[in-house]
Structure formats: structure tokens, C-alpha cells
Design a protein around this motif. Structure first.
Motif, PDB file in Angstrom:
ATOM      1  N   GLU A  58     -28.982  -6.675  12.916  1.00 49.55           N
ATOM      2  CA  GLU A  58     -29.478  -7.892  13.819  1.00 49.55           C
ATOM      3  C   GLU A  58     -28.220  -7.313  14.955  1.00 49.55           C
ATOM      4  OE1 GLU A  58     -30.809 -10.358  17.029  1.00 49.55           O
ATOM      5  OE2 GLU A  58     -31.508  -8.662  15.220  1.00 49.55           O
ATOM      6  N   LEU A  59     -26.758  -7.133  14.418  1.00 48.32           N
ATOM      7  CA  LEU A  59     -25.244  -7.070  15.291  1.00 48.32           C
ATOM      8  C   LEU A  59     -25.872  -5.339  15.864  1.00 48.32           C
ATOM      9  CD1 LEU A  59     -22.905  -8.709  13.571  1.00 48.32           C
ATOM     10  CD2 LEU A  59     -23.712  -9.472  15.512  1.00 48.32           C
ATOM     11  N   LEU A  60     -26.130  -4.509  14.580  1.00 51.24           N
ATOM     12  CA  LEU A  60     -26.149  -2.905  14.777  1.00 51.24           C
ATOM     13  C   LEU A  60     -27.427  -2.852  15.654  1.00 51.24           C
ATOM     14  CD1 LEU A  60     -26.095  -1.447  11.568  1.00 51.24           C
ATOM     15  CD2 LEU A  60     -24.506  -1.097  12.924  1.00 51.24           C
ATOM     16  N   ARG A  61     -28.482  -3.832  16.062  1.00 52.44           N
ATOM     17  CA  ARG A  61     -29.656  -3.805  17.252  1.00 52.44           C
ATOM     18  C   ARG A  61     -28.666  -3.732  18.284  1.00 52.44           C
ATOM     19  NH1 ARG A  61     -32.487  -5.928  20.634  1.00 52.44           N
ATOM     20  NH2 ARG A  61     -31.935  -8.277  19.465  1.00 52.44           N
ATOM     21  N   ARG A  62     -27.891  -5.028  18.199  1.00 52.79           N
ATOM     22  CA  ARG A  62     -27.513  -5.549  20.059  1.00 52.79           C
ATOM     23  C   ARG A  62     -26.138  -4.653  20.469  1.00 52.79           C
ATOM     24  NH1 ARG A  62     -27.103 -11.901  19.640  1.00 52.79           N
ATOM     25  NH2 ARG A  62     -28.794 -12.206  18.421  1.00 52.79           N
ATOM     26  N   ARG A  63     -25.593  -4.235  19.410  1.00 56.15           N
ATOM     27  CA  ARG A  63     -24.725  -3.318  20.604  1.00 56.15           C
ATOM     28  C   ARG A  63     -23.411  -2.634  19.073  1.00 56.15           C
ATOM     29  NH1 ARG A  63     -19.853  -8.443  21.021  1.00 56.15           N
ATOM     30  NH2 ARG A  63     -18.779  -6.530  21.461  1.00 56.15           N
ATOM     31  N   GLN A  64     -23.013  -1.506  20.050  1.00 60.89           N
ATOM     32  CA  GLN A  64     -22.368  -0.227  18.944  1.00 60.89           C
ATOM     33  C   GLN A  64     -20.832  -0.323  18.812  1.00 60.89           C
ATOM     34  OE1 GLN A  64     -25.284   0.729  20.686  1.00 60.89           O
ATOM     35  NE2 GLN A  64     -26.524  -0.540  18.996  1.00 60.89           N
ATOM     36  N   ASP A  65     -20.279  -0.977  19.824  1.00 55.08           N
ATOM     37  CA  ASP A  65     -18.567  -0.920  19.329  1.00 55.08           C
ATOM     38  C   ASP A  65     -18.290  -2.359  18.660  1.00 55.08           C
ATOM     39  OD1 ASP A  65     -19.842  -3.831  20.977  1.00 55.08           O
ATOM     40  OD2 ASP A  65     -18.625  -4.384  21.764  1.00 55.08           O
ATOM     41  N   LEU A  66     -18.591  -2.293  17.417  1.00 55.10           N
ATOM     42  CA  LEU A  66     -17.876  -3.526  16.846  1.00 55.10           C
ATOM     43  C   LEU A  66     -17.368  -2.711  15.282  1.00 55.10           C
ATOM     44  CD1 LEU A  66     -20.626  -6.430  16.586  1.00 55.10           C
ATOM     45  CD2 LEU A  66     -17.989  -6.479  17.762  1.00 55.10           C
ATOM     46  N   ASP A  74     -19.299  -0.768  -6.153  1.00 54.64           N
ATOM     47  CA  ASP A  74     -19.816   0.926  -6.077  1.00 54.64           C
ATOM     48  C   ASP A  74     -20.423   2.053  -5.294  1.00 54.64           C
ATOM     49  OD1 ASP A  74     -21.378   3.512  -6.758  1.00 54.64           O
ATOM     50  OD2 ASP A  74     -23.084   2.124  -7.605  1.00 54.64           O
ATOM     51  N   MET A  75     -18.495   3.124  -4.099  1.00 53.01           N
ATOM     52  CA  MET A  75     -18.893   3.821  -2.973  1.00 53.01           C
ATOM     53  C   MET A  75     -19.924   4.809  -3.254  1.00 53.01           C
ATOM     54  SD  MET A  75     -16.666   2.359  -1.707  1.00 53.01           S
ATOM     55  CE  MET A  75     -15.714   4.098  -0.241  1.00 53.01           C
ATOM     56  N   ALA A  76     -21.025   4.292  -4.778  1.00 52.23           N
ATOM     57  CA  ALA A  76     -22.269   5.703  -4.325  1.00 52.23           C
ATOM     58  C   ALA A  76     -23.651   4.396  -3.430  1.00 52.23           C
ATOM     59  CB  ALA A  76     -22.298   5.179  -5.725  1.00 52.23           C
ATOM     60  N   LYS A  77     -23.139   3.556  -3.063  1.00 50.20           N
ATOM     61  CA  LYS A  77     -24.439   2.030  -2.344  1.00 50.20           C
ATOM     62  C   LYS A  77     -24.281   2.892  -1.009  1.00 50.20           C
ATOM     63  CE  LYS A  77     -24.521  -0.882  -5.634  1.00 50.20           C
ATOM     64  NZ  LYS A  77     -26.321  -1.003  -6.504  1.00 50.20           N
ATOM     65  N   GLU A  78     -25.679   3.106  -0.223  1.00 54.64           N
ATOM     66  CA  GLU A  78     -25.817   3.454   0.878  1.00 54.64           C
ATOM     67  C   GLU A  78     -26.081   2.870   1.543  1.00 54.64           C
ATOM     68  OE1 GLU A  78     -29.578   5.704   0.336  1.00 54.64           O
ATOM     69  OE2 GLU A  78     -28.916   7.116  -0.500  1.00 54.64           O
ATOM     70  N   PHE A  79     -25.317   2.689   2.879  1.00 54.53           N
ATOM     71  CA  PHE A  79     -25.516   1.624   4.262  1.00 54.53           C
ATOM     72  C   PHE A  79     -25.336   2.593   5.477  1.00 54.53           C
ATOM     73  CE2 PHE A  79     -22.001  -0.423   1.261  1.00 54.53           C
ATOM     74  CZ  PHE A  79     -22.459  -1.512   1.112  1.00 54.53           C
ATOM     75  N   PRO A  80     -26.098   1.690   6.687  1.00 51.89           N
ATOM     76  CA  PRO A  80     -27.041   2.175   7.427  1.00 51.89           C
ATOM     77  C   PRO A  80     -25.583   3.039   8.735  1.00 51.89           C
ATOM     78  CG  PRO A  80     -27.009   0.266   7.879  1.00 51.89           C
ATOM     79  CD  PRO A  80     -26.665   0.257   6.311  1.00 51.89           C
ATOM     80  N   THR A  81     -26.258   3.843   9.397  1.00 54.72           N
ATOM     81  CA  THR A  81     -24.814   4.527   9.848  1.00 54.72           C
ATOM     82  C   THR A  81     -24.537   3.594  10.662  1.00 54.72           C
ATOM     83  OG1 THR A  81     -25.686   5.841  10.093  1.00 54.72           O
ATOM     84  CG2 THR A  81     -24.057   5.718  12.324  1.00 54.72           C
ATOM     85  N   GLY A  82     -22.806   3.096  10.799  1.00 56.89           N
ATOM     86  CA  GLY A  82     -22.823   1.831  11.265  1.00 56.89           C
ATOM     87  C   GLY A  82     -22.189   0.727  11.024  1.00 56.89           C
ATOM     88  N   ILE A  83     -22.406   0.567   9.569  1.00 60.24           N
ATOM     89  CA  ILE A  83     -21.282   0.093   8.673  1.00 60.24           C
ATOM     90  C   ILE A  83     -20.398   0.972   7.982  1.00 60.24           C
ATOM     91  CG2 ILE A  83     -21.905  -0.759   6.171  1.00 60.24           C
ATOM     92  CD1 ILE A  83     -23.150  -2.415   8.769  1.00 60.24           C
ATOM     93  N   ARG A  84     -19.129   0.867   8.171  1.00 61.24           N
ATOM     94  CA  ARG A  84     -17.733   1.025   7.224  1.00 61.24           C
ATOM     95  C   ARG A  84     -18.085   0.581   6.084  1.00 61.24           C
ATOM     96  NH1 ARG A  84     -12.765   0.603   7.184  1.00 61.24           N
ATOM     97  NH2 ARG A  84     -12.763  -0.846   8.819  1.00 61.24           N
ATOM     98  N   GLU A 383     -37.406 -22.271   8.458  1.00 55.80           N
ATOM     99  CA  GLU A 383     -37.929 -20.778   8.055  1.00 55.80           C
ATOM    100  C   GLU A 383     -38.980 -19.594   9.173  1.00 55.80           C
ATOM    101  OE1 GLU A 383     -36.084 -18.493   6.895  1.00 55.80           O
ATOM    102  OE2 GLU A 383     -35.086 -19.810   5.455  1.00 55.80           O
ATOM    103  N   ASP A 384     -38.875 -19.477  10.388  1.00 62.95           N
ATOM    104  CA  ASP A 384     -39.451 -19.096  11.829  1.00 62.95           C
ATOM    105  C   ASP A 384     -39.128 -17.745  11.410  1.00 62.95           C
ATOM    106  OD1 ASP A 384     -37.307 -18.763  12.868  1.00 62.95           O
ATOM    107  OD2 ASP A 384     -37.985 -20.561  14.716  1.00 62.95           O
ATOM    108  N   GLY A 385     -38.457 -17.524  11.273  1.00 62.88           N
ATOM    109  CA  GLY A 385     -38.608 -15.406  11.563  1.00 62.88           C
ATOM    110  C   GLY A 385     -37.434 -14.785  12.417  1.00 62.88           C
ATOM    111  N   ARG A 386     -36.703 -15.484  13.141  1.00 62.91           N
ATOM    112  CA  ARG A 386     -35.495 -15.738  14.116  1.00 62.91           C
ATOM    113  C   ARG A 386     -34.199 -16.014  13.427  1.00 62.91           C
ATOM    114  NH1 ARG A 386     -39.794 -18.064  17.076  1.00 62.91           N
ATOM    115  NH2 ARG A 386     -38.558 -19.882  17.552  1.00 62.91           N
ATOM    116  N   ALA A 387     -34.060 -15.855  12.037  1.00 62.99           N
ATOM    117  CA  ALA A 387     -32.465 -17.146  11.226  1.00 62.99           C
ATOM    118  C   ALA A 387     -31.437 -15.386  11.958  1.00 62.99           C
ATOM    119  CB  ALA A 387     -33.072 -16.840  10.104  1.00 62.99           C
ATOM    120  N   SER A 388     -31.543 -14.886  11.832  1.00 66.60           N
ATOM    121  CA  SER A 388     -31.043 -13.866  12.112  1.00 66.60           C
ATOM    122  C   SER A 388     -30.257 -13.830  13.246  1.00 66.60           C
ATOM    123  CB  SER A 388     -30.845 -12.333  11.962  1.00 66.60           C
ATOM    124  OG  SER A 388     -31.475 -12.067  10.147  1.00 66.60           O
ATOM    125  N   ALA A 389     -30.644 -13.695  14.649  1.00 68.47           N
ATOM    126  CA  ALA A 389     -30.799 -13.666  15.681  1.00 68.47           C
ATOM    127  C   ALA A 389     -30.039 -14.454  16.576  1.00 68.47           C
ATOM    128  CB  ALA A 389     -32.294 -13.440  16.574  1.00 68.47           C
TER     129      ALA A 389
END
Length: 409
Positions: A58-66, A74-84, A383-389
Motif C-alpha cells: 500500500e505504501l509503494l502504491r502511494r509513493r516512491q520516496d520512501l 534468506d537473501m534468495a527471497k524475492e521482493f518487489p522493486t521498491g523494497i530494499r 474486516e472490510d478489506g481496507r485495513a492496509s489503507a
């Protein structure tokens, strides 16, 4: 003074924690980055998963300056672009946590961890409503070292996000937490409510299943001394008879069913292969090593578990849930009394395989839906599907505060 084995163990752990804490104090010479958030799941042992995953997305969806940092073993685990992703060593952990404005975790921080003034620790936990006792709910089986770790972590928490009045009422005994709480819902459940069709499609494509195949997920909880000084994954789960389980599901619900196995991460491949006859059973898919259990659960049509909180996650979706509690009295003796009376939950349960099959074949969908509705009302579930926001809103507000403090400094 005579010291017991437990006394010596605790002294060793505390001495080690004090020594390791020096790394945290050493990193206090660096400023706190007001745009940095550090995520961790289950002390770094799992990958991109659980509540922190969906908050990060959700934070990645909102902004790219974080600067979004994920501590992982395990550094072989995969993460999306924007996660270090950062290797979860003591030195890395101390630096990244010491210089972050916000921490997001779903489990307890280690004893050596030290939080600085001005930092914000948001705890999501990895379960919500649950039948499994934790903390002081365990009674005499709650070890002294587990209490020390729990108290240390709870003192640092600034906000515990919850999904119900029930969780809030149990936080004091379960997490030894008496601080601020906010009822947002569970971030991981958002995907189960909002993205289920996509999860169903992706799982079936990955495992070569046609659209009409139905999936029953079997996900038992961990057993045998998980909170004690000695962890023994050797004494674990007795898997159900998958052929009989499949037959009963097909008899009651129709269609073709497959079983998806999701064992606890601490279990080894040896236990998995031994339970599935070396993987020869074509009706069983082993998804135990999938990073995110939500992506598997979201593809399911029914759930079989025991005392795990995943029963409730599945029920939030309306899935039929069955409890296979073959070791009920032994489990209570080792872990402590369950938090619900099994007979008063909507989930049919059985202590042996024959009873489990009968419960599946006699499943009453109307009574089940009514039972769930009564349970959600009683627990005051949100639980209404809006927790992340909601949680992302809290974090962004905190980042603005941190940025203002940094500017003022």
C-alpha cells in the motif's frame, strides 16, 4: 545459590542480549531517516508475507520516496522493486532499525533490540482472533525466557493494530501489552477479501490445475515446546489420511478436489515427504515453502486445520473450516487451555479421522453461515478489506511528524 538449567539459560540469554545491544547503541551516532521504514516478519525467517507485506504494498502504491527496508535471513527471497532487502545479521539489524523512523513487525523483537526516542514501532502480530493460547494465557507452560522476551518487546510497541474487540481484550494476557491499540482490520486479510479471484487463478496456473478443481488447504499449527528453552520440531504433526479426506470432500461438495499442504516453517522436508509417501500422492500439493500463506489460502475452497488462527482467516472469506484435533488433550497439557470451547465454534471438529470425515459429509452450510455471523458479532470483528489503507494512513502521519522533528532539529 543453586542455579537450575533454566536459570543458567536465562542468564546466558540476558548476557548475550546486553553484549549485542552495544551494536544498537553504537549506531545512535547516525541520524534517524524520517522516510525510512523497516519491516520484519517472524524475526526475519520468512520472506515477503503476512501483514507487513500488504502494508508495504500500500505504501509503494502511494509513493516512491520512501526507503522501505526488509530484514530477511534468506537473501534468495524475492521482493518487489521498491523494497530494499537486507541480510538479517546483528550488525545490519542494529543499523537499519536504529536509523529508521518506523518499525513494522508481525512478531517479537529480539532481546538485544533497543528503540530510540522518536522512533515509532507498529506491531501487527501474525494472528488475530485465535484459539491458541499465548503469553500468560499458557499458564505454567509459559516459560520465563518467553516472558522476558515478550515483556521487552511490548515495552517498545507504540501501537498494536487489531481487527476486533476480542483481540484488544486478550492483548494484556497474550502479548503482555497494555498500550495504545487501533482497530483497523488485518492487512493480510485485505487480499483474501479483495483479490481472491486473482489468487485462485495464479495458484492454479502455477500448479497446473484446471479452473474447476477445488482446493482444500491443510495447515496445522506448530507443536512441541515452541515457547520453551528447547525447541524440538521432531515431535510434530500426524497428517490426516488425505485419500479419505479427499473422498469426503467430493462426496459432500461435489467436483474434483486436491489437498494443499501448508506445514509450519520449522518443519523439515523429511516430515513432509514422510507424510505424503515420498510425494507420490498426486492429490496432495506441498505448498509449505510458499512465502505468503495468504496467496495459498486465497485460492482455497475449504480449510482443514487444528488450533491455528488460520481457521479464522479462512472463515473471514466464508470458507468451510474443519478442525482435526487428534491430540487435543496432549496439546492442552503442553500449551494451555484453548481460548474457545471447540463445541461452541462454528467449525466442525473431530479427534480422529473417521469423525472428521463424518463432519465434512454432514456439513450444514446454512447453520455454518449463521454461526459465523454470531461469532463476528460477539467478537466485534472489523474486516472490510481496507485495513492496509488505514494502517498506511497511520504510518504516513507518523512520517510527517518525524520529518517535522528532523526539520526542526
Amino acid at each position: 545459590m543453586h542455579l537450575t538449567k533454566e536459570d543458567r539459560y536465562i542468564r546466558r540469554r540476558l548476557r548475550q542480549a546486553r553484549n549485542q545491544a552495544r551494536e544498537f547503541y553504537k549506531n545512535r551516532k547516525y541520524p534517524i531517516n524520517p522516510r525510512k521504514i523497516v519491516f520484519t516478519t517472524i524475526e526475519g525467517t520468512t520472506g515477503f508475507s503476512c501483514n507487513p507485506k500488504y502494508i508495504a504494498l500500500e505504501l509503494l502504491r502511494r509513493r516512491q520516496d520512501l526507503d522501505l527496508v526488509w530484514l530477511v535471513d534468506d537473501m534468495a527471497k524475492e521482493f518487489p522493486t521498491g523494497i530494499r532487502k537486507v541480510k538479517n545479521t546483528l550488525q545490519n539489524r542494529a543499523y537499519e532499525l536504529s536509523t529508521a523512523a518506523v518499525w513494522v513487525d508481525n512478531s517479537r523483537k529480539q532481546l538485544e533490540c533497543r528503540k530510540r526516542t522518536g522512533q515509532f514501532y507498529l506491531q501487527t502480530w501474525h494472528a488475530s482472533i485465535s484459539n491458541k493460547p499465548i503469553g500468560l494465557q499458557r499458564g505454567a507452560s509459559f516459560s520465563r525466557i518467553a516472558r522476558l522476551v515478550t515483556e521487552h518487546d511490548s515495552r517498545m510497541i507504540d501501537l498494536l493494530v487489531t481487527n476486533s474487540k476480542w483481540v484488544e481484550e486478550h492483548a494484556a494476557l497474550g502479548l503482555l501489552y497494555h498500550g495504545k491499540m487501533l482497530r483497523t482490520g488485518s492487512a493480510r486479510v485485505d487480499a483474501l477479501l479483495n483479490d481472491r479471484e486473482n489468487l485462485r487463478r495464479k495458484f492454479r496456473e502455477k500448479y497446473g490445475l484446471t479452473d474447476d478443481v477445488k482446493i482444500a488447504m491443510y495447515a496445522p499449527t506448530f507443536r512441541s515446546g515452541s515457547q520453551g528453552t528447547d525447541r524440538n520440531p521432531e515431535m510434530q504433526n500426524k497428517l490426516p489420511d488425505f485419500d479419505r479426506l479427499k473422498s469426503s470432500l467430493e462426496k459432500r461438495f461435489g467436483g474434483v478436489w486436491v489437498l494443499v499442504l501448508r506445514l509450519h516453517p520449522q518443519l523439515t522436508v523429511r516430515h513432509i515427504s514422510a507424510g505424503i509417501a515420498g510425494g507420490a500422492n498426486s492429490s496432495v500439493i506441498d505448498a509449505s515453502r510458499e512465502d505468503d500463506m495468504c496467496e495459498t489460502l486465497g485460492a482455497a475452497d475449504a480449510m482443514v486445520t487444528d488450533y491455528s488462527a488460520i481457521a479464522f482467516d479462512a472463515a473471514y472469506m466464508g470458507l468451510p473450516v474443519f478442525q482435526y484435533v487428534y491430540d487435543l488433550q496432549d496439546y492442552i497439557g503442553e500449551r494451555g487451555h484453548l481460548l474457545f470451547d471447540l463445541a461452541k465454534l462454528p467449525f466442525p471438529y473431530a479427534e480422529e479421522m473417521e469423525g472428521l470425515c463424518r463432519a465434512i459429509e454432514a456439513f450444514d452450510a446454512t447453520a455454518y453461515r449463521q454461526g459465523l455471523q454470531e461469532l463476528w458479532q460477539k467478537t466485534e470483528l472489523k474486516e472490510d478489506g481496507r485495513a492496509s489503507a488505514r494502517i498506511a494512513d497511520v504510518i504516513e502521519a507518523r512520517l510527517r511528524e518525524a520529518g517535522g522533528a528532523a526539520d526542526a532539529g
